[in-house]
Enzyme design. Structure first.
Site, PDB file in Angstrom:
ATOM      1  N   HIS A 118       0.853  -1.188   0.000  1.00  0.00           N
ATOM      2  CA  HIS A 118       0.000   0.000   0.000  1.00  0.00           C
ATOM      3  C   HIS A 118       0.885   1.233   0.000  1.00  0.00           C
ATOM      4  O   HIS A 118       1.951   1.223   0.613  1.00  0.00           O
ATOM      5  CB  HIS A 118      -0.906   0.004   1.244  1.00  0.00           C
ATOM      6  CG  HIS A 118      -2.074   0.912   1.111  1.00  0.00           C
ATOM      7  ND1 HIS A 118      -1.994   2.253   1.382  1.00  0.00           N
ATOM      8  CD2 HIS A 118      -3.336   0.683   0.687  1.00  0.00           C
ATOM      9  CE1 HIS A 118      -3.174   2.804   1.147  1.00  0.00           C
ATOM     10  NE2 HIS A 118      -4.006   1.881   0.722  1.00  0.00           N
TER      11      HIS A 118
ATOM     12  N   ASP B 165      -7.933  -5.601   0.220  1.00  0.00           N
ATOM     13  CA  ASP B 165      -8.405  -6.360  -0.940  1.00  0.00           C
ATOM     14  C   ASP B 165      -8.004  -7.818  -0.905  1.00  0.00           C
ATOM     15  O   ASP B 165      -8.508  -8.630  -1.677  1.00  0.00           O
ATOM     16  CB  ASP B 165      -7.880  -5.719  -2.227  1.00  0.00           C
ATOM     17  CG  ASP B 165      -8.504  -4.365  -2.431  1.00  0.00           C
ATOM     18  OD1 ASP B 165      -9.706  -4.243  -2.152  1.00  0.00           O
ATOM     19  OD2 ASP B 165      -7.802  -3.434  -2.829  1.00  0.00           O
TER      20      ASP B 165
END
Ligand code: CMC
Length: 429
Positions: free
Chosen positions: A305, A363
């Site tokens: 991320h 996710d």
């Protein structure tokens, strides 16, 4: 509070104001830099640039903290519901019981879409990706609800916000129904927001549909986890589109387009496809090696991320939700879950992932959960868009109400051809 910093440019000292937030890094105000030095700053991907001041969401990526209006995401997801989070993001405070009831009522009253929207849907091919349909249909809302597109009118802005939060589930369910050739199911307003959405997706006129409360609660929690995430790519897109004065429906359509990409909202679809491709735990080392190979573009989807350099706090809640959903549905041995659990364990210990601080993001587990609930992979990003709509709107409203707001206009470092004269085609060698 503010202080100053000094930057030396060509041996000339330039004083720049430093602004402090409530928590998190301070910022150096460089808005006068060009005027003082004739130079721009250069920051591709905005890794060190704050594009706005905001009071909505705070992330501490090193500690793995996510706050909506100061409240930790895990507490909101554990104790509240999605419409409460919507209220919080939009108005800045948690609602009283009366405010919540009023808000639920106002959102619920806008769940239906104009009947002519059906014709928009039937214009698409049946195999169209639902995100393509969403980009088109949400943009088209500005043509149907022209009476709430005057952004200078606070009342119209509020109505447009309610309309979008309320109509996104209806449009998302219509996109799904259209893709499988089933009739659209109208909203049923005595159901809560998420139960209503599940019914619009999975009910058929031929049968009675009973919402499973465990699945409704799980999906509602997934919506809370996705509701806002500070100045990410799609939110920045919405802000930039809105900075020109574009109407909110068009701005949200722009956000949906940005969210679609596999590096952003499309990652849950990509993560599930990757788990399916891996298939069995014994093939994990092969994929870990591919992810580490500099000459292979493959990345472990659902890992890494831009901001979190620690475990994504949403991923922890998501992992718990995945187990709850699979238990409720009696799915004891899901091969995808086996691969996911093993992959996570291996990657968390692998030197490459440890050194680069690549942890599972939200996710990684959301795809397994949504698939178990019955959603096809092509709908995953649509569900993300549905939930993120409130964040986009809250950020858009904050920008419109900010007196210092100006049109967004980044600058560039030009590296193309310098000035050169035009040569007629017949004279070109
Ligand atoms: N697998 C393997 N290597 C990776 C991965 C990954 N998933 N992510 C980053 N890296 C490596 C990358 O190759 C780079 O290595 P090096 O420094 O040797 O060149 C280093 O880690 C830093 O990566 P980056 O691309 O500079 O980091 P970024 O902040 O630009 O990208 C990201 C962040 C999320 C786009 C990236 O981690 C990624 O592509 N992850 C997979 C897609 C994904 O899961 N996206 C969902 C994000 S969470 C949902 C959302 O907010 O939308």
């Amino acid at each position: 509070m503010s202080s100053n910093s000094t930057l030396s440019v060509d041996n000339k000292a330039v004083e720049l104001a430093v602004k402090e937030g409530t928590i998190g890094p301070s910022v150096i105000d460089i808005s006068k830099l060009y005027g003082q030095t004739g130079m721009f700053t250069y920051d591709p991907g905005f890794t060190s640039t704050a594009a706005c001041e905001s009071k909505i969401t705070y992330i501490d990526g090193d500690k793995g903290i996510l706050l909506y209006r100061g409240y930790p995401i895990d507490q909101l997801a554990e104790h509240g519901d999605f419409l409460e989070t919507c209220y919080l993001l939009l108005y800045g405070e948690l609602p009283t019981a009366a405010q919540k009831a009023d808000f639920d009522y106002r959102v619920t009253r806008h769940t239906m879409v104009h009947d002519q929207m059906n014709r928009f849907f039937t214009g698409f091919r049946r195999d169209a990706h639902p995100m393509a349909i969403m980009v088109g249909c949400v943009g088209a809302l500005s043509a149907f609800y022209h009476d709430s597109t005057d952004i200078s009118d606070p009342h119209q802005r509020m109505i447009a916000s309610m309309r979008m939060i309320a109509k996104m589930p209806t449009l998302a369910a219509m996109a799904y129904k259209y893709s499988i050739g089933q009739p659209f199911v109208h909203p049923q307003n005595d159901l809560d927001y998420t139960s209503n959405f599940l019914r619009m997706c999975f009910a058929v006129p031929a049968e009675e549909y009973k919402v499973n409360p465990v699945l409704a609660r799980a999906l509602d929690r997934i919506f809370i986890l996705h509701a806002d995430h500070e100045q990410n790519a799609s939110t920045s897109t919405v802000r930039l589109a809105g900075s020109s004065g574009a109407n909110p429906f068009a701005c949200i359509a722009a956000g949906i387009a940005c969210l679609w990409g596999p590096a952003h909202g499309g990652a849950n679809e990509a993560a599930l496809k990757m788990l399916e491709e891996i298939g069995t735990p014994d093939r994990i080392p092969e994929y870990i090696a591919k992810a580490k190979d500099k000459n292979d573009p493959f990345r472990l989807m659902g890992f890494g991320h831009r901001v979190y350099k620690n475990y994504d706090p949403r991923a922890r809640i998501m992992q718990k939700t995945t187990h709850e959903v699979l238990n409720e549905l009696g799915i004891k041995d899901d091969p995808l879950l086996d691969v996911a659990v093993e992959l996570e364990q291996i990657a968390l210990k692998d030197e490459y992932f440890v050194e680069k601080k690549l942890y599972p993001n939200i996710d990684f587990y959301s795809g397994i959960t949504l698939k178990a609930m019955g959603f096809p992979t092509s709908m995953f990003t649509v569900l993300f868009a549905l939930a993120r709509t409130v964040g986009w709107i809250a950020q858009w409203s904050e920008m419109i109400e900010d007196p210092s707001q100006r049109i967004g206009r980044p600058r560039q470092l030009y590296t193309g051809a310098p000035l050169r004269p035009y040569i007629q085609e017949t004279l070109r060698a």
